[in-house]
Design an enzyme around this catalytic site. Sequence first.
Site, mmCIF file in Angstrom:
data_model
loop_
_atom_site.group_PDB
_atom_site.id
_atom_site.type_symbol
_atom_site.label_atom_id
_atom_site.label_comp_id
_atom_site.label_asym_id
_atom_site.label_seq_id
_atom_site.Cartn_x
_atom_site.Cartn_y
_atom_site.Cartn_z
ATOM 1 N N HIS A 45 -9.637 8.118 0.486
ATOM 2 C CA HIS A 45 -8.263 8.179 0.427
ATOM 3 C C HIS A 45 -8.020 9.381 -0.476
ATOM 4 C CE1 HIS A 45 -4.652 5.691 0.893
ATOM 5 N NE2 HIS A 45 -4.105 6.557 -0.199
ATOM 6 N N ASP B 63 2.277 -3.157 -2.549
ATOM 7 C CA ASP B 63 2.214 -1.656 -2.653
ATOM 8 C C ASP B 63 2.910 -1.017 -1.508
ATOM 9 O OD1 ASP B 63 1.150 1.074 -3.385
ATOM 10 O OD2 ASP B 63 0.313 1.058 -1.288
ATOM 11 N N ARG C 291 9.267 3.655 -5.067
ATOM 12 C CA ARG C 291 8.985 4.758 -6.084
ATOM 13 C C ARG C 291 9.564 6.196 -5.462
ATOM 14 N NH1 ARG C 291 2.808 4.580 -5.974
ATOM 15 N NH2 ARG C 291 3.026 6.516 -6.873
ATOM 16 N N SER D 230 -1.680 1.818 -6.898
ATOM 17 C CA SER D 230 -1.440 1.977 -5.488
ATOM 18 C C SER D 230 -2.612 2.116 -4.470
ATOM 19 C CB SER D 230 -0.168 3.011 -5.116
ATOM 20 O OG SER D 230 -0.072 3.419 -3.652
ATOM 21 N N LYS E 246 -4.878 -0.936 -2.275
ATOM 22 C CA LYS E 246 -5.234 -0.706 -0.907
ATOM 23 C C LYS E 246 -6.574 -0.825 -0.516
ATOM 24 C CE LYS E 246 -2.355 2.688 -0.004
ATOM 25 N NZ LYS E 246 -1.211 3.232 -0.817
HETATM 26 N N1 URA Z 1 -1.247 7.691 -2.318
HETATM 27 C C1 URA Z 1 -1.107 6.448 -2.260
HETATM 28 O O1 URA Z 1 -1.596 5.705 -1.439
HETATM 29 N N2 URA Z 1 -0.322 5.958 -3.266
HETATM 30 C C2 URA Z 1 0.186 6.810 -4.118
HETATM 31 O O2 URA Z 1 0.909 6.588 -5.114
HETATM 32 C C3 URA Z 1 -0.222 8.186 -3.947
HETATM 33 C C4 URA Z 1 -0.970 8.733 -3.125
#
Ligand code: URA
Length: 432
Positions: A81, A160, A167, A182, A186
């Site tokens: 990620h 999230d 946000r 966040s 995930k």
């Molecule tokens: N990527 C994400 O999944 N969440 C964030 O808050 C920032 C980048």
Amino acid sequence: MNIQEIIAKKRDKKELTKEEIVYFVTNYTNGIIPDYQAAALTMAIYINGMNEEETTNLTLAMAHSGDILDLSGFGTVVDKHSTGGIGDKATLILAPIIASLGIPVAKMSGRGLGYTGGTIDKLESISGYQTNITIEEFRKNVGNIGISLMGQTLNLAPADKKLYALRDTIAATESIPLISSSIMSKKIAAGANKIVLDVTCGSGAFMKSLSQAIQLAETMKKIGELAKKETVCIITSMEEPLGESVGNSLEVIEAVQALRGKMAADVQEVVLTLGAYMIKLAGKGDNIEENKQKMLTQIQKGEAFQKLKELIQIQGGDISCIENLELLPKAKYVMPVLATEKGYVKTLDAKSVGEVSMYLGAGRMKKEDCIDPAVGIILKKKIGDYVREGEVLAYIHANSEEKGKEAINQLLNCYEIIEERIEKKSGILKVI
Ligand code: URA
């Protein structure tokens, strides 16, 4: 317990208990707490922060706000990620390479957030590609071809999904507890055993300084440890956009070209480093340099490109678009941006380039906005390059002539050109 008291506590810089955090996450997810109260608490967290224990509790509460995927049947699944960037097409290149090596890739990706792009928006520029598949289809694809890339479904970390969109609308993105919870919620919900994180740093990233990026990386690594998911963070530079293209179908084109063997040096450095650590975590090779070589071999043999085609096909996409890139969405106007002076490119401000791309329609100003897959920017000159007066710095791909002309002026302002030679720097800043 009530939400007003919880908001007041964080407003007054007090620590929230696990029960208070779970109360907020559960009741926001099921719609009992409205957006305006969630926004107030989120802003209080943004301003006053959270300690390690609160951040971990927030992550776990968000991860458990929906289902937790069990991928144990697939062996070691390594997830990747990014904390977000401009022109960041690393996943589109990396995921098929890794899957072609027999390492399962089961990845839930996001949409663009603020001025940063999202893999899901990029994949949707391929006609027919389904990003909102069910969890059953996701598992089936990983079982059949060793890879699936999908968007965030309602069932995985739904807290999230809601908070991320909220946000974005209240200018509360650049926060270590909010970003780490966040991302890690995930990753925990999506069931990977090991995680490689690209923590971007610089103008076009949420973390502007190396010290902030290190703090974010250490926070996420710690959460990974607590959740028993080995995590490696690679801090990468986002001072200028990654690679040549910024925009959805333009980035797909760059990714396809990379998988066919033509990859920009900065993209290659980031993709190979992230991938080499994914291979290591998967237990398929401890030597980072050898792992990079294995990845290049998969490209040379055509195996990585073949895997991308399999992925697109299994998720309903039209592979003729990537066999013949002319079939991807194309903008009506392609306009050159010409240098007004000669010299070396000293800066190419990533955030400003992201904003030009948003202005053209490649990103969303509001969460309900539709994006235009065809528009964006191709950068021909990047930091350290020499440019002659009148030479092409970049091309604007626009669907409105007026916007295209305005974008030319905006993009010129993203460049700083000086007489002295500038060295190109490595894009890998630190491995944690
Ligand atoms: N990527 C994400 O999944 N969440 C964030 O808050 C920032 C980048």
